[in-house]
Scaffold this active site. Structure first.
Site, PDB file in Angstrom:
ATOM      1  N   GLY A 193       0.829  -1.225   0.000  1.00 39.06           N
ATOM      2  CA  GLY A 193       0.000   0.000   0.000  1.00 39.06           C
ATOM      3  C   GLY A 193       0.855   1.263   0.000  1.00 39.06           C
ATOM      4  O   GLY A 193       2.091   1.182   0.025  1.00 39.06           O
TER       5      GLY A 193
ATOM      6  N   SER B 177      -1.265  -9.924  -3.969  1.00 38.35           N
ATOM      7  CA  SER B 177       0.079  -9.355  -4.158  1.00 38.35           C
ATOM      8  C   SER B 177       1.192 -10.365  -3.890  1.00 38.35           C
ATOM      9  O   SER B 177       2.369 -10.046  -4.071  1.00 38.35           O
ATOM     10  CB  SER B 177       0.286  -8.172  -3.220  1.00 38.35           C
ATOM     11  OG  SER B 177      -0.657  -7.179  -3.465  1.00 38.35           O
TER      12      SER B 177
ATOM     13  N   CYS C 286      -3.253   9.913  10.849  1.00 37.89           N
ATOM     14  CA  CYS C 286      -2.263  10.837  10.273  1.00 37.89           C
ATOM     15  C   CYS C 286      -2.556  12.305  10.590  1.00 37.89           C
ATOM     16  O   CYS C 286      -1.630  13.115  10.696  1.00 37.89           O
ATOM     17  CB  CYS C 286      -2.136  10.630   8.769  1.00 37.89           C
ATOM     18  SG  CYS C 286      -3.686  10.481   7.891  1.00 37.89           S
TER      19      CYS C 286
ATOM     20  N   GLN D 240      -6.452  18.373   4.361  1.00 35.86           N
ATOM     21  CA  GLN D 240      -5.877  17.032   4.240  1.00 35.86           C
ATOM     22  C   GLN D 240      -5.575  16.619   2.805  1.00 35.86           C
ATOM     23  O   GLN D 240      -6.378  16.801   1.893  1.00 35.86           O
ATOM     24  CB  GLN D 240      -6.823  16.026   4.890  1.00 35.86           C
ATOM     25  CG  GLN D 240      -7.012  16.344   6.360  1.00 35.86           C
ATOM     26  CD  GLN D 240      -7.777  15.307   7.138  1.00 35.86           C
ATOM     27  OE1 GLN D 240      -8.355  15.647   8.159  1.00 35.86           O
ATOM     28  NE2 GLN D 240      -7.798  14.069   6.692  1.00 35.86           N
TER      29      GLN D 240
ATOM     30  N   HIS E 298      -0.449  16.787   5.274  1.00 31.94           N
ATOM     31  CA  HIS E 298      -1.622  17.403   5.902  1.00 31.94           C
ATOM     32  C   HIS E 298      -1.176  18.721   6.558  1.00 31.94           C
ATOM     33  O   HIS E 298      -0.103  18.778   7.172  1.00 31.94           O
ATOM     34  CB  HIS E 298      -2.202  16.505   7.001  1.00 31.94           C
ATOM     35  CG  HIS E 298      -2.919  15.276   6.492  1.00 31.94           C
ATOM     36  ND1 HIS E 298      -3.232  15.060   5.172  1.00 31.94           N
ATOM     37  CD2 HIS E 298      -3.411  14.200   7.169  1.00 31.94           C
ATOM     38  CE1 HIS E 298      -3.873  13.900   5.050  1.00 31.94           C
ATOM     39  NE2 HIS E 298      -3.991  13.359   6.238  1.00 31.94           N
TER      40      HIS E 298
HETATM   41  C1  11C Z   1      -7.335  10.677   5.707  1.00 31.96           C
HETATM   42  N1  11C Z   1      -6.413  10.556   7.949  1.00 31.96           N
HETATM   43  O1  11C Z   1      -6.532  11.593   5.459  1.00 31.96           O
HETATM   44  C2  11C Z   1      -7.220   9.880   6.956  1.00 31.96           C
HETATM   45  C3  11C Z   1      -6.788   8.503   6.590  1.00 31.96           C
HETATM   46  O2  11C Z   1      -7.697   6.405  10.710  1.00 31.96           O
HETATM   47  O3  11C Z   1      -5.742   6.149   9.861  1.00 31.96           O
HETATM   48  C4  11C Z   1      -6.330   7.655   7.739  1.00 31.96           C
HETATM   49  C5  11C Z   1      -7.449   6.974   8.455  1.00 31.96           C
HETATM   50  C6  11C Z   1      -6.930   6.455   9.755  1.00 31.96           C
HETATM   51  O4  11C Z   1      -8.249  10.362   4.958  1.00 31.96           O
END
Ligand code: 11C
Length: 348
Positions: A12, A40, A129, A156, A254
């Site tokens: 990923g 994979s 994140c 984001q 982000h």
């Molecule tokens: C996003 N932060 O940017 C989210 C993805 O709970 O790890 C990560 C979702 C998580 O969409």
């Protein structure tokens, strides 16, 4: 004997960055086993300068594994992390499946490293994140000033939604490139049509005030994660936290605006001193010289970058900040690897 590490979800976007980080960091691991979906299996990926064949996710794949870094969708992580733990691996999980489990520590090594020691389920959770993109800087300010409230807007990047997010933005950008779209209302929507991928609206030439799934009273799952996880990591279970998550046409990094209110009066000079000297934080804040963090400069780097440090005009106890963090590095793969390295150090 050096510990055996498994990378689960190795193919990923986050798995790919995990392999880069393992190739860049001090080599403390014995075998590194790459695990992914059966689809994979058999692919070869480079780690530590060698090609390693990916094996399918099965119970046997965890034989002899000491530490497993997981990046799988929530349902798969919920199913497989306990299996890996039962086979004796310490699991460091980057999904949302275990973060708020009281028997699973939620760890950011710069903020609450001690928390890794108590892990009755053999699982340690890695934060979301968006939380991770600000929490190292906030942890340092909290340690000095005592945090009382957070108001956050998160801008984001599309890679937060994985490969599908990145492919969707690239496809939409190719549709609008070289056109005069934007001149007429509704252009973007007509060109993009239903190809909005994991996002509810077009993300090219747009901003979308939504990330995650629907929760009660109009909140999104992503907004609730930032609130719940910040409280748990900082050890402030009743901290007032208001978050608005917005998707922007940025591939990776982000960005967040943060209004942080503290116990007593704060000064910008002391806040800047703290941010400039905290490991894992870079203070980049000289607007007169055009210096403030942006995703274009922050992408691919490890630290939390902070700029636009101001005291609130109407509240001497509050600071306003602009924060950027690479959502795939500190926001995901790097923090997971740092936790795995702390666990490996225990085993040494
Ligand atoms: C996003 N932060 O940017 C989210 C993805 O709970 O790890 C990560 C979702 C998580 O969409």
């Amino acid at each position: 004997i050096r510990p055996t590490l498994a990378v689960v979800g190795a193919t990923g976007v986050v798995g790919t960055v995990m392999l880069q980080i393992l190739s860049q960091h001090a080599d403390i691991w014995g075998e590194i086993r790459l695990i992914a979906s059966p689809r994979s299996a058999g692919r070869k990926l480079a780690v530590r300068g060698e090609e390693v064949e990916v094996v399918a996710l099965t119970e046997e794949a965890f034989d002899g594994v000491d530490v497993a870094m997981f990046d799988l969708p929530d349902e798969l992580a919920a199913q497989w992390a306990p299996i890996a733990a039962a086979k004796g691996a310490v699991v460091v999980d980057n999904s949302g499946a275990f973060r708020m489990d009281p028997d699973v520590p939620l760890v950011v090594p710069e903020v609450n490293p001690h928390a890794i020691r108590v892990r009755p389920r053999g699982i340690i959770a890695n934060p979301n994140c968006t939380t991770l993109s600000m929490i190292v800087a906030l942890g340092a300010l909290h340690a000095e000033f005592g945090l009382r409230e957070l108001v956050v807007s998160a801008y984001q990047a599309v890679s937060g939604a994985g490969r599908a997010g990145v492919e969707t933005l690239r496809q939409q950008l190719s549709l609008v490139a070289g056109t005069e779209l934007g001149t007429h209302p509704g252009d973007i929507r007509r060109v993009v049509g239903d190809s909005t991928g994991p996002f509810p609206e077009p993300v090219a030439l747009n901003v979308v005030p939504w990330a995650g799934s629907v929760r009660e009273d109009g909140w999104s799952s992503e907004e609730m994660k930032v609130r719940d996880e910040s409280r748990k990591i900082l050890g402030l279970p009743r901290l007032p936290v208001a978050v608005t998550c917005v998707r922007v046409p940025v591939v990776t990094v982000h960005s967040l605006t943060v209004h942080a209110r503290f116990e007593g009066e704060v000064t910008v000079d002391r806040a800047r001193e703290i941010l400039a000297t905290t490991p894992g934080v870079v203070l980049f804040d000289n607007p007169a010289a055009g210096e403030f963090p942006t995703p274009a400069d922050v992408v691919g780097t490890d630290p939390t970058w902070v700029g636009r440090v101001r005291r609130a005009l109407d509240d001497p106890t509050a600071l306003e900040l602009f924060v950027c963090g690479d959502n795939l590095r500190k926001g995901a793969a790097l923090n997971t690897a740092q936790i795995a390295e702390l666990v490996a150090a225990e085993m040494a």
